[in-house]
Design an enzyme around this catalytic site. Structure first.
Site, mmCIF file in Angstrom:
data_model
loop_
_atom_site.group_PDB
_atom_site.id
_atom_site.type_symbol
_atom_site.label_atom_id
_atom_site.label_comp_id
_atom_site.label_asym_id
_atom_site.label_seq_id
_atom_site.Cartn_x
_atom_site.Cartn_y
_atom_site.Cartn_z
ATOM 1 N N ILE A 78 -6.393 -5.679 21.464
ATOM 2 C CA ILE A 78 -5.392 -4.908 21.317
ATOM 3 C C ILE A 78 -4.194 -5.663 20.281
ATOM 4 O O ILE A 78 -3.842 -6.699 20.976
ATOM 5 C CB ILE A 78 -4.764 -4.109 22.481
ATOM 6 N N ASP B 32 2.981 -3.218 11.620
ATOM 7 C CA ASP B 32 2.377 -2.110 12.270
ATOM 8 C C ASP B 32 3.586 -1.373 12.965
ATOM 9 O O ASP B 32 4.455 -1.958 13.903
ATOM 10 C CB ASP B 32 1.473 -2.414 13.481
ATOM 11 N N TYR C 178 0.825 -1.199 -0.044
ATOM 12 C CA TYR C 178 -0.025 0.025 0.285
ATOM 13 C C TYR C 178 1.232 1.209 -0.052
ATOM 14 O O TYR C 178 0.631 2.216 -0.791
ATOM 15 C CB TYR C 178 -0.863 0.126 1.236
HETATM 16 N N1 UFG Z 1 -5.385 -1.789 16.476
HETATM 17 C C1 UFG Z 1 -5.693 -2.674 17.417
HETATM 18 N N2 UFG Z 1 -6.835 -3.465 17.256
HETATM 19 C C2 UFG Z 1 -7.661 -3.270 16.227
HETATM 20 C C3 UFG Z 1 -7.620 -2.366 15.215
HETATM 21 C C4 UFG Z 1 -6.570 -1.641 15.359
HETATM 22 O O1 UFG Z 1 -4.960 -2.847 18.316
HETATM 23 O O2 UFG Z 1 -8.876 -3.985 16.285
HETATM 24 C C5 UFG Z 1 -4.424 -0.823 16.482
HETATM 25 C C6 UFG Z 1 -3.321 -1.303 15.372
HETATM 26 O O3 UFG Z 1 -2.528 -2.049 15.753
HETATM 27 C C7 UFG Z 1 -2.573 0.216 15.117
HETATM 28 C C8 UFG Z 1 -3.797 1.199 15.627
HETATM 29 O O4 UFG Z 1 -4.616 0.462 16.456
HETATM 30 O O5 UFG Z 1 -1.723 0.101 16.035
HETATM 31 C C9 UFG Z 1 -4.378 1.915 14.499
HETATM 32 O O6 UFG Z 1 -4.848 0.955 13.689
HETATM 33 P P1 UFG Z 1 -5.742 1.246 12.207
HETATM 34 O O7 UFG Z 1 -5.960 0.160 11.518
HETATM 35 O O8 UFG Z 1 -6.873 2.349 12.807
HETATM 36 O O9 UFG Z 1 -4.867 2.323 11.561
HETATM 37 P P2 UFG Z 1 -3.475 2.210 10.685
HETATM 38 O O10 UFG Z 1 -2.462 2.696 11.607
HETATM 39 O O11 UFG Z 1 -2.865 0.670 10.908
HETATM 40 O O12 UFG Z 1 -3.741 2.498 9.511
HETATM 41 C C10 UFG Z 1 -3.802 3.820 9.044
HETATM 42 C C11 UFG Z 1 -4.629 3.889 7.620
HETATM 43 C C12 UFG Z 1 -3.788 3.329 6.527
HETATM 44 C C13 UFG Z 1 -2.277 4.074 6.637
HETATM 45 C C14 UFG Z 1 -1.756 3.902 7.999
HETATM 46 C C15 UFG Z 1 -0.445 4.549 7.860
HETATM 47 O O13 UFG Z 1 -5.830 3.066 7.868
HETATM 48 O O14 UFG Z 1 -4.438 3.439 5.293
HETATM 49 O O15 UFG Z 1 -2.608 4.442 9.028
HETATM 50 O O16 UFG Z 1 0.247 4.012 9.118
HETATM 51 F F1 UFG Z 1 -1.567 3.633 5.601
#
Ligand code: UFG
Length: 336
Positions: free
Chosen positions: A206, A283, A140
């Site tokens: 988490i 992550d 991505y």
């Molecule tokens: N998380 C959990 N449990 C869940 C969902 C998420 O612990 O059920 C954590 C993830 O591990 C992460 C944080 O919450 O540490 C945020 O997760 P998100 O999935 O909400 O967002 P991301 O940081 O993974 O992704 C977002 C955008 C992507 C982008 C990215 C850049 O959705 O498009 O930020 O890092 F690329």
């Protein structure tokens, strides 16, 4: 201006459409509705089409007399990009090249592009400035970085004026109550917590509590979707032919997963059961923006910098729309 918004039926795109209309611009939305919602687009603005349909894009750009494009249409789930990278290379990369070539063919030279902090990969320093080396760790992020590189070449060779806006974690919902986050197979932290608060799921897992952060969980910079929309409008007004802006859009503040869950408990007034899981592949421990360049260049700062007010807008949306958008073209606007 008359602006074509690709992906304008999606989460960030529909909030940008709303902001453009409120600022007096004319808008056309180009969306294939694979992930977007016809209900999130005001009646009469939606043109159904795919980025791969280059001739159709050219026809739309010329027939609708488009001045500028805001390009949101893309796949954006990090985990899916690892298991099915072909989708990301085809849609995000080839699809965007198809759009760029249609713009070139019709002499539309202004573009605001949705990029991402995922282009930085796992940065060595925090907060992250635009000068931080871009080294994505998933397809991505690589698809978005590839397009950033193409934009720079199209600017110098063909006179494109562009802004690549690198979002941190988009979240929240319109305070007007009619637009919000509604993904099929939701994977984002805040909606997952609020769905648990509503009783739509049992608990929140988490993903990892052994990160080198203040409470062991990942830290992210949560940026309200209306602040993103505001930055897009400002960037649109500052585009100049042959030049590119590359800007981080974040608050400059980081919140851990546990802090976000606590905010969701406070705002909803409900208990949210938590389970501890293992790390999710890809992550990074911490992603926090240094947003000072966007402030200097666009005069922009995030109006939502605290987590509770952001979650409040999302909570209002989820309570009012527990099943997502109402069906039917323009349905979200019927009572707004
Ligand atoms: N998380 C959990 N449990 C869940 C969902 C998420 O612990 O059920 C954590 C993830 O591990 C992460 C944080 O919450 O540490 C945020 O997760 P998100 O999935 O909400 O967002 P991301 O940081 O993974 O992704 C977002 C955008 C992507 C982008 C990215 C850049 O959705 O498009 O930020 O890092 F690329």
């Amino acid at each position: 201006m008359r602006v074509l918004v690709t992906g304008g039926a999606g989460y960030v795109g529909c909030h940008a459409v709303d902001a453009l209309l409120r600022a007096g611009h004319e808008v056309r939305v180009y969306d294939n509705l694979e992930l977007g919602h016809a209900g999130a687009v005001p009646l009469g603005l939606l043109i159904e089409g795919d980025l791969a349909e280059g001739d159709k894009l050219s026809d739309v750009l010329s027939e609708q007399r488009i001045d500028a494009v805001m390009h949101f249409a893309a796949y954006s789930t990090v985990g899916e990009s690892v298991t099915d990278p072909g989708r990301y290379w085809h849609n995000n990369v080839l699809g965007t090249l198809s759009l760029l070539d249609a713009m070139r063919a019709t002499n539309v030279r202004s573009l605001v592009f949705s990029s991402t902090c995922a282009t930085y990969g796992v940065p060595k320093k925090s907060p992250i400035a635009e000068s931080t080396p871009q080294d994505p760790v998933n397809p991505y992020g690589m698809s978005k970085l590839t397009i950033e590189r193409a934009l720079a070449d199209y600017a110098s060779a063909y006179g494109l004026g562009y802004a690549a806006l690198r979002y941190f974690n988009a979240c929240g919902a319109s305070p007007h109550g009619h637009l919000g986050e509604a993904h099929a197979n939701e994977s984002h932290l805040i909606p997952i917590c609020l769905q648990a608060a509503l009783g739509q799921s049992e608990s929140v897992t988490i993903f990892g509590v052994d990160y080198p952060t203040r409470d062991g969980t990942c830290i992210r910079d949560y940026i309200h979707v209306d602040d993103l929309a505001d930055a897009h409008l400002r960037a649109l007004e500052r585009l100049s032919p042959g030049a590119g802006l590359r800007l981080n859009l974040g608050t400059g503040r980081g919140f851990s997963v546990r802090e976000v869950i606590d905010a969701c408990r406070r705002v909803s007034g409900r208990e949210i059961h938590v389970e501890i899981g293992t790390r999710r592949t890809g992550d990074p421990p911490e992603l926090v923006a240094d947003p000072s360049r966007a402030r200097e260049v666009l005069g922009w700062t995030a109006r939502y910098s605290e987590i509770d007010p952001i979650v409040e807008t999302a909570w209002q949306w989820h309570v009012a729309h527990p099943a997502g958008y109402p069906d039917g073209p323009g349905a979200a606007f019927e009572h707004s």
